[in-house]
Enzyme design. Structure first.
Site, PDB file in Angstrom:
ATOM      1  N   GLU A 229       0.800  -1.102   0.078  1.00 58.18           N
ATOM      2  CA  GLU A 229       0.047  -0.057  -0.045  1.00 58.18           C
ATOM      3  C   GLU A 229       1.041   1.415   0.065  1.00 58.18           C
ATOM      4  O   GLU A 229       1.670   1.257   0.823  1.00 58.18           O
ATOM      5  CB  GLU A 229      -0.766  -0.103   1.231  1.00 58.18           C
ATOM      6  CG  GLU A 229      -2.148   0.991   1.024  1.00 58.18           C
ATOM      7  CD  GLU A 229      -1.812   2.243   2.103  1.00 58.18           C
ATOM      8  OE1 GLU A 229      -1.244   3.391   1.183  1.00 58.18           O
ATOM      9  OE2 GLU A 229      -1.634   2.394   3.162  1.00 58.18           O
TER      10      GLU A 229
ATOM     11  N   CYS B 244      -1.729   8.394   4.240  1.00 58.54           N
ATOM     12  CA  CYS B 244      -1.851   8.098   2.954  1.00 58.54           C
ATOM     13  C   CYS B 244      -3.357   8.336   2.146  1.00 58.54           C
ATOM     14  O   CYS B 244      -3.660   8.560   1.118  1.00 58.54           O
ATOM     15  CB  CYS B 244      -1.617   6.668   2.413  1.00 58.54           C
ATOM     16  SG  CYS B 244      -2.441   5.451   3.495  1.00 58.54           S
TER      17      CYS B 244
END
Length: 551
Positions: free
Chosen positions: A301, A335
């Site tokens: 990720e 994020c």
């Protein structure tokens, strides 16, 4: 297998109804605030020595770096020893020794260790790991609580549930006289877990999710967040995790990475961090592919350029709140943080006034002062990078800064909550990941709703999170369809942050990662190699089939 599920029910934890760990508020006068403040004072007044932990042994290399407070970067919390080639090889060897028994340990026993870790974190370790997160990562109490306590507890408690679901998934049919089954084998080798600075819970999950499935791991935490990671290792040891199952090897990526990547025993990479680093690791694995015992599982990720697209029908107060929280909680160092917003021109002036008024109330400073909503960015490198984006916007002819814009690293790495408005939909800060408290707004004509949705979808290489806000449900449905591939986690009338284990499995695609959904069985299935077994209880004794008759 069922005993740990009964255990979950016994302690009142029932993942089947999406019950996540309750979040403590740390309100004035609350007992949790008092105990946390005591722990913060205790931990901030001592400097500890953090060794490598390899095969359960503490190893000190003498090559050290410091853990500091980002909001007071002269304040040292710890010195941590850094791994080199020799220590990485020791960790690989230790992991393989542990693999011999751990890979054969029943799932129930493995699960009970992580369930115990969840109990320890919910109880006696909660203040320690929350305080470590606040001090070393500059998170306020609430941001630490939802991360280093609640989310990590959820990982430790939900993952065993998902592992059981996987183990129960068996072939649907076994015609007599055969018996068919599938078993979940651990991977042969070790998993390299590389965790980021911004979420303690991710650090806890990246090595432990593969370990739950019978694997062994080498864990390299971000150098700027070694402090809370060390306490997680201590907690896992107390929970009963055998030595060598997770080996703790902080250090420079340039020194740790090559030995790991060149090892024939690399069986998987579990990564959260920058897109550039992840792509580099993938490339190196590809170049080494013929040397590995098995094809490594690559789960990552990475970055995001997360959006909010507001329809003209939006609830304006809800939009303002989503923008403030989505962009500026934990200094935008998520994020999933809202980094670009698309707002219709007819409502902008009203939104602008409400939004600016709210942003101007934000206090920023030391997380030990519970009146501060924002704190410091993580380190000098982040400060310099974010400041450069702000300087660029300040000098641009096609952008205007309407809140914040000031940066000060004299004592801590402080950057004000900054808002940029541009009439250029491809302005640099609309497209590039910043990873800081900077939100860029583009104003669009409501007549261009469909074109704006296409713009949102095509502006960034990333596809992690995003939200649409509006009370016209036809328009919301249109946005949901148009933005199918623009975000792996999509939110309707909510900010694009705050995914909860067991509720919103997390991950994105495109340049944002492999979308293997942390906090779900779809992540865990990546850490096993299935074996199908067919048992014939009445095997044939004649090779001839009926069609071979004379006529």
């Amino acid at each position: 297998m069922l005993s740990f599920i009964f255990y979950l029910l016994f302690v009142g934890y029932t993942p089947t109804i999406n019950q996540s760990m309750p979040i403590k508020d740390y309100a004035p006068g609350s007992p949790e605030k008092e105990t946390l403040l005591t722990k913060l004072n205790e931990m901030s007044t001592e400097i500890i020595d953090i060794p490598l932990i390899i095969g359960g042994e503490e190893i000190r290399t003498g090559n050290t770096a410091n853990c500091v407070m980002p909001h007071d970067h002269s304040h040292v919390l710890a010195a941590f020893h850094q791994a080199g080639e020799k220590e990485v090889q020791l960790a690989i060897d230790a992991s393989q020794d542990a693999w011999k028994s751990w890979s054969k340990t029943p799932l129930e026993e493995r699960a009970n260790i992580f369930l115990k870790a969840g109990d320890l974190l919910a109880g006696p370790w909660r203040d320690t790991i929350n305080a470590a997160t606040m001090l070393n990562m500059s998170k306020n109490a609430y941001q630490a609580e939802i991360d280093s306590a609640c989310e990590m507890i959820d990982f430790f408690r939900f993952n065993p549930w998902y592992a059981q679901e996987l183990a129960n998934h068996q072939p649907m049919y076994s015609p007599e006289p055969t018996k068919n089954s599938v078993e979940l084998r651990p991977l042969e080798g070790f998993v390299f877990a590389v965790s980021p600075f911004n979420f303690t819970s991710i650090g806890g999950n990246l090595p432990s999710a593969p370990a739950l499935m019978g694997n062994v791991a080498l864990w390299k935490p971000a150098s700027s967040a070694v402090y809370p990671a060390y306490f997680i290792m201590q907690m896992l040891k107390e929970a009963g995790l055998p030595d060598g199952v997770i080996n703790f090897i902080p250090g420079r990526g340039s020194l740790v990475g090559p030995t790991v990547m060149d090892s024939p025993l690399l069986a998987g990479v579990h990564f959260t961090g920058s897109t550039r680093v992840f792509q580099g690791m993938w490339k190196q694995i590809g170049e080494n592919i013929q040397t590995y015992k098995t094809y490594p599982r690559i789960v990552g990720e990475t970055g995001g350029k997360d959006f909010c697209v507001a329809h003209e029908s939006v609830n304006k107060d809800a939009l303002v709140t989503a923008m403030v929280r989505g962009a500026f909680e934990y200094q935008g160092q998520k994020c999933s943080a809202m980094s670009r917003a698309y707002i219709p021109t007819p409502i902008w002036e009203e939104i602008k006034d409400k939004y600016a008024a709210e942003v101007n109330t934000i206090k920023m400073g030391n997380p030990e002062d519970f009146s501060n909503f924002m704190n410091a960015v993580i380190d000098q490198s982040a400060f310099d990078s974010i400041s450069e984006f702000i300087d660029y916007a300040e000098a641009a002819d096609d952008a205007e800064i309407i809140t914040g814009g000031r940066c000060d690293d004299a004592k801590g790495y402080f950057i004000e909550p900054t808002t940029i408005v541009t009439d250029n939909p491809k302005f640099r800060t609309m497209c590039e990941e910043i990873f800081g408290p900077v939100l860029t707004i583009y104003l669009y004509d409501p007549k261009d709703w469909e074109a704006t949705l296409k713009l949102v979808d095509s502006t960034s290489e990333y596809a992690l999170t995003g939200c649409v806000m509006g009370e016209d449900m036809d328009a919301v449905a249109q946005a949901k369809e148009a933005l199918t591939h623009a975000a792996g986690n999509f939110y309707i009338n909510d900010k694009p942050t705050g995914a909860v284990v067991g509720q919103q499995p997390f991950g994105g695609s495109r340049a944002s990662g492999t979308n293997d959904k942390a906090g779900s069985m779809f992540n865990l299935v990546r850490w096993v190699s299935q074996r199908t077994i067919k048992e014939n209880v009445d095997p044939p004794t004649d090779y001839r089939y009926p069609f071979l008759g004379d006529k």
